[in-house]
Design a protein around this motif. Structure first.
Motif, PDB file in Angstrom:
ATOM      1  N   CYS A   1       0.916  -1.484  -0.036  1.00 30.36           N
ATOM      2  CA  CYS A   1      -0.022   0.055   0.064  1.00 30.36           C
ATOM      3  C   CYS A   1       1.139   1.313  -0.022  1.00 30.36           C
ATOM      4  O   CYS A   1       1.969   1.303   0.731  1.00 30.36           O
ATOM      5  CB  CYS A   1      -0.903   0.061   1.286  1.00 30.36           C
ATOM      6  SG  CYS A   1      -1.857   1.492   1.631  1.00 30.36           S
TER       7      CYS A   1
ATOM      8  N   LYS B   1       1.392  -1.822   4.096  1.00 31.45           N
ATOM      9  CA  LYS B   1       0.917  -3.209   4.425  1.00 31.45           C
ATOM     10  C   LYS B   1       0.611  -3.687   2.988  1.00 31.45           C
ATOM     11  O   LYS B   1       0.358  -2.951   2.018  1.00 31.45           O
ATOM     12  CB  LYS B   1      -0.370  -2.864   5.226  1.00 31.45           C
ATOM     13  CG  LYS B   1      -0.275  -2.602   6.780  1.00 31.45           C
ATOM     14  CD  LYS B   1      -1.539  -2.461   7.380  1.00 31.45           C
ATOM     15  CE  LYS B   1      -1.233  -1.916   8.751  1.00 31.45           C
ATOM     16  NZ  LYS B   1      -2.456  -1.839   9.580  1.00 31.45           N
TER      17      LYS B   1
ATOM     18  N   ARG C   1      -1.458  -4.763   0.035  1.00 33.85           N
ATOM     19  CA  ARG C   1      -2.714  -4.331  -0.749  1.00 33.85           C
ATOM     20  C   ARG C   1      -3.806  -5.413  -1.107  1.00 33.85           C
ATOM     21  O   ARG C   1      -3.317  -6.678  -0.981  1.00 33.85           O
ATOM     22  CB  ARG C   1      -2.353  -3.626  -1.928  1.00 33.85           C
ATOM     23  CG  ARG C   1      -1.961  -4.565  -2.882  1.00 33.85           C
ATOM     24  CD  ARG C   1      -1.665  -3.640  -4.438  1.00 33.85           C
ATOM     25  NE  ARG C   1      -0.745  -2.666  -4.343  1.00 33.85           N
ATOM     26  CZ  ARG C   1      -0.440  -1.922  -5.607  1.00 33.85           C
ATOM     27  NH1 ARG C   1      -1.056  -2.086  -6.580  1.00 33.85           N
ATOM     28  NH2 ARG C   1       0.405  -1.017  -5.454  1.00 33.85           N
ATOM     29  N   THR C   2      -4.772  -4.995  -0.957  1.00 38.20           N
ATOM     30  CA  THR C   2      -6.058  -5.944  -1.180  1.00 38.20           C
ATOM     31  C   THR C   2      -6.808  -5.604  -2.777  1.00 38.20           C
ATOM     32  O   THR C   2      -6.758  -4.448  -3.190  1.00 38.20           O
ATOM     33  CB  THR C   2      -7.014  -5.960  -0.086  1.00 38.20           C
ATOM     34  OG1 THR C   2      -7.649  -4.349  -0.361  1.00 38.20           O
ATOM     35  CG2 THR C   2      -6.298  -6.075   1.312  1.00 38.20           C
TER      36      THR C   2
ATOM     37  N   CYS D   1      -4.748  -0.707   1.043  1.00 39.77           N
ATOM     38  CA  CYS D   1      -5.035  -1.827   1.633  1.00 39.77           C
ATOM     39  C   CYS D   1      -6.316  -1.939   2.512  1.00 39.77           C
ATOM     40  O   CYS D   1      -6.809  -2.918   2.776  1.00 39.77           O
ATOM     41  CB  CYS D   1      -3.862  -1.993   2.926  1.00 39.77           C
ATOM     42  SG  CYS D   1      -3.964  -0.849   3.900  1.00 39.77           S
TER      43      CYS D   1
END
Length: 55
Positions: free
Chosen positions: A8, A13, A15-16, A23
């Motif tokens: 991110c 963190k 990412r999604t 994220c």
């Protein structure tokens, strides 16, 4: 580098897919706020000065 492997850009963190490239909704909103508050700038020539009489 694989796109999914990039972190991110706000908090680093993982990412999604739902919020890519961030994220979470929180990081996505923080990025938007930074754009709206002129925290980012696109390089280019300076904008011409406005006259206060024109407003």
């Amino acid at each position: 580098m694989n796109r999914a492997a990039r972190p991110c850009p706000i908090c680093q963190k993982p990412r999604t897919a739902e919020h890519s490239p961030f994220c979470s909704t929180r990081c996505r909103d923080r990025d938007l706020l930074k754009w709206l508050d002129d925290g980012y700038a696109v390089p280019g020539p300076p904008a011409p000065a406005r006259d206060s009489d024109e407003e």
